[in-house]
Design an enzyme around this catalytic site. Structure first.
Site, PDB file in Angstrom:
ATOM      1  N   HIS A 124      35.623  27.504  78.698  1.00  0.00           N
ATOM      2  CA  HIS A 124      34.345  27.229  78.730  1.00  0.00           C
ATOM      3  C   HIS A 124      33.024  28.463  79.071  1.00  0.00           C
ATOM      4  O   HIS A 124      32.759  27.897  80.324  1.00  0.00           O
ATOM      5  CB  HIS A 124      33.870  25.961  79.569  1.00  0.00           C
ATOM      6  CG  HIS A 124      32.760  25.267  79.125  1.00  0.00           C
ATOM      7  ND1 HIS A 124      32.829  23.648  79.645  1.00  0.00           N
ATOM      8  CD2 HIS A 124      31.303  25.621  79.010  1.00  0.00           C
ATOM      9  CE1 HIS A 124      31.722  23.460  79.617  1.00  0.00           C
ATOM     10  NE2 HIS A 124      31.031  23.983  79.063  1.00  0.00           N
ATOM     11  N   HIS A 135      29.100  29.936  77.522  1.00  0.00           N
ATOM     12  CA  HIS A 135      28.295  29.751  76.413  1.00  0.00           C
ATOM     13  C   HIS A 135      27.776  31.108  76.590  1.00  0.00           C
ATOM     14  O   HIS A 135      27.067  31.573  77.339  1.00  0.00           O
ATOM     15  CB  HIS A 135      27.219  28.968  76.732  1.00  0.00           C
ATOM     16  CG  HIS A 135      27.815  26.971  76.872  1.00  0.00           C
ATOM     17  ND1 HIS A 135      27.359  25.969  75.781  1.00  0.00           N
ATOM     18  CD2 HIS A 135      27.895  26.613  77.726  1.00  0.00           C
ATOM     19  CE1 HIS A 135      27.752  25.361  76.325  1.00  0.00           C
ATOM     20  NE2 HIS A 135      27.865  25.156  77.129  1.00  0.00           N
ATOM     21  N   HIS A 150      31.934  19.124  74.667  1.00  0.00           N
ATOM     22  CA  HIS A 150      30.856  18.732  76.053  1.00  0.00           C
ATOM     23  C   HIS A 150      31.051  16.814  76.257  1.00  0.00           C
ATOM     24  O   HIS A 150      30.659  16.320  75.020  1.00  0.00           O
ATOM     25  CB  HIS A 150      29.879  19.495  75.972  1.00  0.00           C
ATOM     26  CG  HIS A 150      29.626  20.308  76.756  1.00  0.00           C
ATOM     27  ND1 HIS A 150      29.771  21.180  75.641  1.00  0.00           N
ATOM     28  CD2 HIS A 150      29.224  21.023  77.644  1.00  0.00           C
ATOM     29  CE1 HIS A 150      29.607  23.120  76.052  1.00  0.00           C
ATOM     30  NE2 HIS A 150      29.075  22.410  77.196  1.00  0.00           N
ATOM     31  N   GLU A 177      29.973  15.098  81.871  1.00  0.00           N
ATOM     32  CA  GLU A 177      29.067  16.198  82.158  1.00  0.00           C
ATOM     33  C   GLU A 177      27.688  15.242  82.759  1.00  0.00           C
ATOM     34  O   GLU A 177      28.024  15.054  84.382  1.00  0.00           O
ATOM     35  CB  GLU A 177      28.385  17.501  81.227  1.00  0.00           C
ATOM     36  CG  GLU A 177      27.678  18.197  82.601  1.00  0.00           C
ATOM     37  CD  GLU A 177      27.523  19.180  81.810  1.00  0.00           C
ATOM     38  OE1 GLU A 177      27.179  19.189  80.369  1.00  0.00           O
ATOM     39  OE2 GLU A 177      26.175  19.816  82.377  1.00  0.00           O
ATOM     40  N   ASP A 207      30.768  28.219  82.687  1.00  0.00           N
ATOM     41  CA  ASP A 207      29.675  27.827  81.759  1.00  0.00           C
ATOM     42  C   ASP A 207      28.894  28.744  80.995  1.00  0.00           C
ATOM     43  O   ASP A 207      28.440  29.350  80.521  1.00  0.00           O
ATOM     44  CB  ASP A 207      29.242  26.610  82.095  1.00  0.00           C
ATOM     45  CG  ASP A 207      28.606  25.257  81.967  1.00  0.00           C
ATOM     46  OD1 ASP A 207      28.510  25.517  80.283  1.00  0.00           O
ATOM     47  OD2 ASP A 207      27.600  24.493  81.906  1.00  0.00           O
ATOM     48  N   ASP A 208      27.522  29.230  82.141  1.00  0.00           N
ATOM     49  CA  ASP A 208      26.519  30.159  82.073  1.00  0.00           C
ATOM     50  C   ASP A 208      26.346  31.056  83.037  1.00  0.00           C
ATOM     51  O   ASP A 208      25.348  30.432  83.975  1.00  0.00           O
ATOM     52  CB  ASP A 208      25.253  29.166  81.641  1.00  0.00           C
ATOM     53  CG  ASP A 208      25.970  28.257  80.853  1.00  0.00           C
ATOM     54  OD1 ASP A 208      25.306  28.550  79.354  1.00  0.00           O
ATOM     55  OD2 ASP A 208      25.366  26.868  80.797  1.00  0.00           O
TER      56      ASP A 208
HETATM   57  N1  ADE Z   1      24.814  23.911  76.886  1.00  0.00           N
HETATM   58  C1  ADE Z   1      24.511  25.367  77.721  1.00  0.00           C
HETATM   59  N2  ADE Z   1      25.457  24.978  78.700  1.00  0.00           N
HETATM   60  C2  ADE Z   1      25.435  23.773  78.748  1.00  0.00           C
HETATM   61  C3  ADE Z   1      26.273  22.710  79.942  1.00  0.00           C
HETATM   62  N3  ADE Z   1      26.551  23.304  80.686  1.00  0.00           N
HETATM   63  N4  ADE Z   1      25.725  21.441  78.761  1.00  0.00           N
HETATM   64  C4  ADE Z   1      25.766  21.229  77.784  1.00  0.00           C
HETATM   65  N5  ADE Z   1      25.134  22.379  77.108  1.00  0.00           N
HETATM   66  C5  ADE Z   1      24.972  23.708  77.544  1.00  0.00           C
HETATM   67 ZN    ZN Z   2      28.905  24.053  79.341  1.00  0.00          ZN
END
Ligand code: ADE
Ligand code: ZN
Length: 315
Positions: A14, A16, A194, A197, A275-276
Site C-alpha cells: 500500500h 501511492h 481503499h 479508512e 501509504d504516502d
Molecule cells: N490517496 C493517497 N493516499 C490516500 C489515502 N490514505 N486514502 C485515500 N486516498 C489516498
Molecule cells: Zn492509500
C-alpha cells in the site's frame, strides 16, 4: 530494534507513488519545469504537513503532484522510492499510481506510465526488487471518467496487475464503481480498494461483495462489525494497514489507540505499509518502529506482520 526491523525482508502493498514525492524532489522538479511554488522553501512546505482528516491531506497531495510533468519526472519519483525500498529491505512492492491526477492536467497517460514502469523494470534488474503495478481510480470523480481512464490504460494492459480505488472515501461508496471493476476483472485484472479508512464497515462489505477485491486497503474500521471481522478472518482477506498515515490523518487520535496488533492477535491477515511516506513521516521501517515504540510490538509480532506482507502479494 530499528536496525533489526529494517533488516526484516518485507513487501510493501500500500504505497501511492505520488505520496512518495519528498519535498526536496518536489522543489527540484519545480525548478526543472519552471513552476512557481506557493512555499518559500522545503521547510515551509514540510510545516504545511499537518492534517485533521483525509481531505486536508489530499488537497496538498494533489497540489504537490503538479510538479510531475515529464516521463523523466515520473521515473525519478519512482526510482527515489525504490532506493528507499532497497535501504529498508523491501524486496517486493505493489505500488499505486493515480493516472487521473495527471491526465486531468493534460499529461498524457503514456508519459506517466512509461516513466513509472521503466523505473520499476530497472529496479528489478539493478536492485532486485520485484513489483506489480496497480492503477487506482479516483473515487471523487465519476465512474464514466474511470471508464475513460481504463480505456486509455488498455493498450498497456500488461503493465498492470490490478485496479484500485482511492481518494475521498466518504460519500463515494464502492458500489459507484461496480461496472468499471467488472470490466477490469473481465480483462483479467485483479481488484483492490481503499475501504474502512474513514468510511464505515458497509463500504468494506461492498468492496468485497461488489468489487470482488483481493485485499482491503486500510480496513481498520472493520473492527466495528463483528460479522465482518469473522469473514475477514475466515477467508484470510489481507488488510494493508498504514499506521503513521492513520495517526497523521486522525483516523486514530494516537498510535497507542491503533488496532493493528489487536487485529493481528485475532488472526486477521494485517500488513504494515507507508501509504504516502513523504507526507506522513516515514517509510515501512518507520511504521514498524512506531508500532514497537507505541504499542510494544514484539519481534515475533513483527516477523508475523512481515510474513503476512509476503503472503499477501498479488504476484
Ligand atoms: N490517496 C493517497 N493516499 C490516500 C489515502 N490514505 N486514502 C485515500 N486516498 C489516498
Ligand atoms: Zn492509500
Amino acid at each position: 530494534m530499528y536496525d533489526w526491523l529494517n533488516a526484516l525482508p518485507k513487501a510493501e502493498l500500500h504505497l501511492h507513488l505520488e505520496g512518495s514525492l519528498e519535498p526536496e524532489l518536489l522543489f527540484a522538479l519545480a525548478e526543472r519545469n519552471k513552476i512557481a511554488l506557493p512555499w518559500n522553501d522545503v521547510e515551509a512546505l514540510r510545516s504545511a504537513y499537518a492534517f485533521n482528516n483525509l481531505q486536508e491531506f489530499l488537497d496538498l497531495y494533489y497540489a504537490g503532484a503538479d510538479v510531475l510533468r515529464t516521463e523523466q519526472d515520473f521515473y525519478d519519483l519512482t526510482w527515489a522510492y525504490l532506493l528507499k525500498c532497497k535501504a529498508q529491505n523491501v524486496i517486493h512492492t505493489e505500488p499505486f499510481f493515480d493516472p487521473q491526477t495527471h491526465t486531468d492536467r493534460g499529461i498524457p497517460f503514456e508519459v506517466v506510465l512509461r516513466g513509472i514502469k521503466q523505473a520499476l523494470v530497472d529496479g528489478e534488474k539493478q536492485l532486485g526488487i520485484s513489483h506489480g503495478l496497480i492503477l487506482s481510480f479516483l473515487r471523487h470523480l465519476s465512474e464514466e471518467e474511470a471508464f475513460k481512464t481504463f480505456e486509455q490504460a488498455m493498450p498497456f494492459r500488461d503493465a498492470f496487475i490490478a485496479v484500485g480505488l482511492d481518494s475521498s472515501e466518504m460519500g463515494h461508496p464502492p458500489r459507484k464503481f461496480q461496472r468499471v471493476f467488472d470490466k477490469a476483472r473481465s480483462e483479467g485484472l485483479l481488484t483492490v480498494a481503499h475501504a474502512g479508512e474513514e468510511g464505515p464497515p458497509e463500504y468494506i462489505w461492498e468492496a468485497l461483495d461488489l468489487l470482488k477485491i483481493k485485499r482491503i486497503d486500510h480496513g481498520v474500521r472493520a473492527i466495528e462489525d463483528e460479522r465482518l471481522m469473522q469473514r475477514i478472518i475466515d477467508e484470510q482477506i489481507p488488510l494493508t494497514v498504514c499506521p503513521l498515515s492513520n495517526t497523521k490523518l486522525c483516523v486514530f487520535d494516537d498510535m497507542r489507540q491503533h488496532n493493528i496488533l489487536q487485529m493481528l492477535e485475532r488472526g486477521v491477515k494485517v500488513t504494515v505499509n507507508s501509504d504516502d511516506p513523504a507526507y506522513f513521516g516515514g517509510y515501512v521501517t518507520e511504521n514498524f518502529a512506531a508500532l514497537h515504540e507505541s504499542l510494544g510490538m514484539t519481534k515475533e509480532q513483527a516477523q508475523r506482520l512481515a510474513q503476512n506482507s509476503l503472503d499477501a502479494r498479488l504476484v
